[in-house]
Every structure is written in structure tokens, then in C-alpha cells.
Design an enzyme around this catalytic site. Structure first.
Site, PDB file in Angstrom:
ATOM      1  N   LYS A   1     -19.417 -15.027 -12.109  1.00 38.97           N
ATOM      2  CA  LYS A   1     -18.645 -13.874 -11.680  1.00 38.97           C
ATOM      3  C   LYS A   1     -18.928 -13.242 -10.032  1.00 38.97           C
ATOM      4  CE  LYS A   1     -17.873 -12.444 -16.397  1.00 38.97           C
ATOM      5  NZ  LYS A   1     -18.519 -11.515 -17.506  1.00 38.97           N
TER       6      LYS A   1
ATOM      7  N   GLY B   1     -20.698 -19.437 -17.750  1.00 40.52           N
ATOM      8  CA  GLY B   1     -20.592 -18.388 -18.354  1.00 40.52           C
ATOM      9  C   GLY B   1     -20.288 -17.322 -17.124  1.00 40.52           C
ATOM     10  N   SER B   2     -21.022 -16.415 -17.427  1.00 39.60           N
ATOM     11  CA  SER B   2     -20.809 -15.080 -16.598  1.00 39.60           C
ATOM     12  C   SER B   2     -21.692 -15.217 -15.139  1.00 39.60           C
ATOM     13  CB  SER B   2     -21.512 -13.770 -17.269  1.00 39.60           C
ATOM     14  OG  SER B   2     -20.576 -13.365 -18.167  1.00 39.60           O
ATOM     15  N   THR B   3     -22.583 -15.859 -14.938  1.00 44.69           N
ATOM     16  CA  THR B   3     -23.069 -16.396 -13.917  1.00 44.69           C
ATOM     17  C   THR B   3     -22.045 -16.538 -12.605  1.00 44.69           C
ATOM     18  OG1 THR B   3     -23.616 -18.520 -14.352  1.00 44.69           O
ATOM     19  CG2 THR B   3     -25.286 -16.875 -14.993  1.00 44.69           C
TER      20      THR B   3
END
Length: 373
Positions: A213, A209-211
Site C-alpha cells: 500500500k 498483501g498490505s505491505t
């Protein structure tokens, strides 16, 4: 009134020495008065009955020892922070993997025995036993205790199925704490559940997921395609083929800092599409996704990172905010460690000193100035 611990043990036929550090059973302390209290003068009935009485006393004492020691042992384990049995023992731990290194060689001597097995002559041919080697882990027991205590509290508070904590020294790649919950007590085999036995940080894969980015944006900066002051126009959503990429709300114009601050999927997808599928894939590959971390832990998973030639624009967009791939916690913390260590990607280490595996040298995946941005 329940007696204090030393008196309680003495009351049940145990002797406590010093500050309670050593507890020894008094199995042999049977005299005439003792026997009389147990219903008869057994001592005078001969060795056979006396031995049987001692065996019964020993069995009673052993049962009492288990009842008394178990809760105290569990408290001692908690106080000492010894919650890294996922890493050490069990069907997946380092103890099994390094058994040949840890295991010594038994000694032997050559003798002559008679027909009933008694030694009648020693031939003086003796091979001394060879001791096994020690393994020193990089785990810090104090940090391990704190990690376990906090992840257990967080899982229970949020009614989660499980959780994990990994703590790393980025300058060396040494793991300082690896804790997960549910866990298990290796001294209580009856309470062990399969979900608590595995070392989740090495064996469980998940969509990051957003980790991812920070990894994506750092590669975009390092390539020179973007600068930190560049602005990306978002309106809260946009279409990629039939996929609608959405943010929680419309964040308007965002720079890289705001993409991270607001965790903007739209901003990350715009960056990923501008980079192109091959460069996004190469960036994740450079950070170690799709490979094991070098920790040497048995059963460590590779994760999933499909080749970029299988990606279309939808796959590229979703990969930009961490979907369509799978990583372990070990892989993720290794990648973050590279950013923290001025762009140097290091193998993870669980063992130090003698017995440590040879590790590949660190490699640069970011320019130092990019990593410090």
C-alpha cells in the site's frame, strides 16, 4: 562434583594454554606410569604396541573433544552472531557461487623418483601456489545476531512455520542482516532439516498483501492524480464485479494517511482503480517487482507480476492491496529502501570491496518530495 573447564580438560588428558584460547591434545604424553595405570607396562613391549596404544588414546581423546566442544561451539556461534550460513555456505550460498574466485591454484614442482616413489633428483622447476581471493560481506555480525535472536523468538512465540528478517542500509543498498528461522547448524549435519537450509529472503516468494500500500499510494501521489489531502469515501466494503472488497470495519472518509494507518483495502482499491491497471502495474515494476534485485545471490527468485493486459478490474483491485502477485523479501525491502532514500532505487549488495559484482546505477522512481511525504 564436575570440575571446571580447564581442570576437566586436563583430567582427560588435555592441555589448556592461556585463557582457554588454545586446546591441544596430549597424545604423545605416554610414559611408564601412564601405561601402568592403563593395565600394564606397554611402553616396554616395543614400538608397535606403543604406537597402537597411542592410536587408541588419540581416538579416545578425539571422541572426548567432540563431546565437550560441540555444545561450547554452538554457544560460541550464538554469542558471535554467526547465523548467516544461509548466505555463505550450503548448496545455494555465495561460497558455492564464488568458488572460482575464492579457490586458489595448487603449486607444482618437477622431480625424478625411483621405482618405489622416493625423490632422487629435484629438477628445480617450481610453480608456486596461487592463493584464492577473499570475499567481504556487507553483513554486520552484531545486527545479524540481534536479527536472528528476535526472529527465532517471534517464530517460537507465535507457533509460526517460519520467519525472516532483512535489514538494509538504504543509502548504499548494502544488506546488514539477513536472518531466517528455522535455521541450521552447519557443524551438526545430522540435525539439518531441508526447511532450515534455504535462504528464505532470496528464494521464498509470497503475496505481499498490505505491505504494497505505501508503494501504490506513493505512485498515485507522484503521478499528480491525488494529493495527500484528498478524501476517499468508504463504507467498509464495495463491489468490483463479483468481488466484495472489505475492510475490518467501516472507516468512513479516509485520506492517504488513514488508508495506511487502518490498512484500508477499500481505500487502496479505489486508488488503484482510479489509476488504472497499466499504471498500477508500472508502479510496481518501477519498484523492482518481477525482477531480481542485483544482490548476486544464487537462486534468487524473480517473483510473479503478470502483465497488466491480463488484468481486469478485479485483478487491478486486488493488486492494489497486494494480492495476485508474489515477491521475495529482498524485492520488498529494496522497494521500501527507495522510499527511504528519497526515491532512488538501488541494487542490493551482499559483497563489498574486491569480488563485488558490478551493479547497475541507481534509478529514480519517485520525486524526492513524494518520498519524504
Amino acid at each position: 562434583m564436575r570440575p571446571a573447564m580447564p581442570e576437566l580438560l586436563q583430567w582427560h588428558g588435555w592441555r589448556v594454554e592461556g585463557q582457554g584460547q588454545q586446546i591441544e591434545p596430549r597424545h604423545a604424553c605416554i610414559d611408564a606410569a601412564d601405561a601402568k595405570r592403563h593395565g600394564g607396562d606397554h611402553v616396554r613391549l616395543g614400538d608397535q604396541q606403543r604406537d597402537a596404544h597411542e592410536v587408541r588414546r588419540a581416538q579416545q581423546d578425539a571422541s572426548l573433544q567432540a563431546k565437550i566442544a560441540q555444545p561450547f561451539l554452538q554457544q560460541l556461534l550464538a554469542a558471535a552472531g554467526l547465523f548467516h550460513h544461509h548466505m555463505v555456505g550450503g548448496q545455494e550460498g555465495l561460497e558455492l557461487d564464488r568458488d572460482a574466485y575464492l579457490h586458489g591454484e595448487p603449486g607444482s614442482r618437477r622431480v625424478v623418483k625411483d621405482r618405489v616413489g622416493r625423490v632422487v633428483e629435484d629438477l628445480a622447476e617450481f610453480n608456486p601456489p596461487q592463493a584464492g581471493h577473499d570475499l567481504r560481506l556487507t553483513i554486520d555480525s552484531r545486527m545479524q545476531y540481534l536479527a536472528y535472536r528476535h526472529i527465532k523468538s517471534a517464530v517460537i512465540k507465535n507457533d509460526a512455520k517460519g520467519g525472516m528478517v532483512v535489514m538494509l542500509d538504504p543509502a548504499t543498498g548494502e544488506l546488514r542482516a539477513v536472518a531466517s528461522y528455522p535455521s541450521f547448524n552447519p557443524n551438526d549435519r545430522g540435525s539439518i532439516d531441508a526447511s532450515g537450509v534455504r535462504a528464505r529472503a532470496a528464494t521464498d516468494v509470497m503475496e505481499p498483501g498490505s505491505t504494497v500500500k505505501p508503494l501504490l499510494l506513493s505512485q498515485a501521489l507522484d503521478s499528480g492524480l491525488y494529493d495527500t489531502d484528498d478524501v476517499i469515501h468508504t463504507k467498509g466494503w464495495f463491489m468490483v464485479g463479483r468481488l466484495t472488497v472489505k475492510d475490518f470495519r467501516n472507516y468512513g472518509d479516509v485520506d492517504f494517511a488513514k488508508i495506511l494507518q487502518k490498512s484500508s483495502n477499500v481505500g487502496a482499491a479505489h486508488v488503484g482503480l482510479e489509476m488504472g491497471s497499466e499504471n498500477v502495474w508500472k508502479g510496481y515494476k518501477e519498484f523492482g517487482f518481477g525482477d531480481i534485485t542485483g544482490s548476486g545471490f544464487p537462486g534468487e527468485r524473480f517473483g510473479v507480476l503478470n502483465d497488466f493486459y491480463e488484468w481486469n478490474k478485479v485483478e487491478t483491485a486486488t493488486a492494489s492491496y497486494g494480492y495476485g502477485m508474489a515477491v521475495t523479501a529482498f524485492q520488498l525491502i529494496r522497494a521500501y529502501g527507495a522510499i527511504a532514500d528519497d526515491g532512488m532505487l538501488r541494487s542490493l549488495r551482499l559483497v563489498q570491496g574486491d569480488g563485488a559484482n558490478m551493479h547497475s546505477p541507481p534509478k529514480r522512481v519517485l520525486k524526492p518530495e513524494t518520498a519524504r511525504t
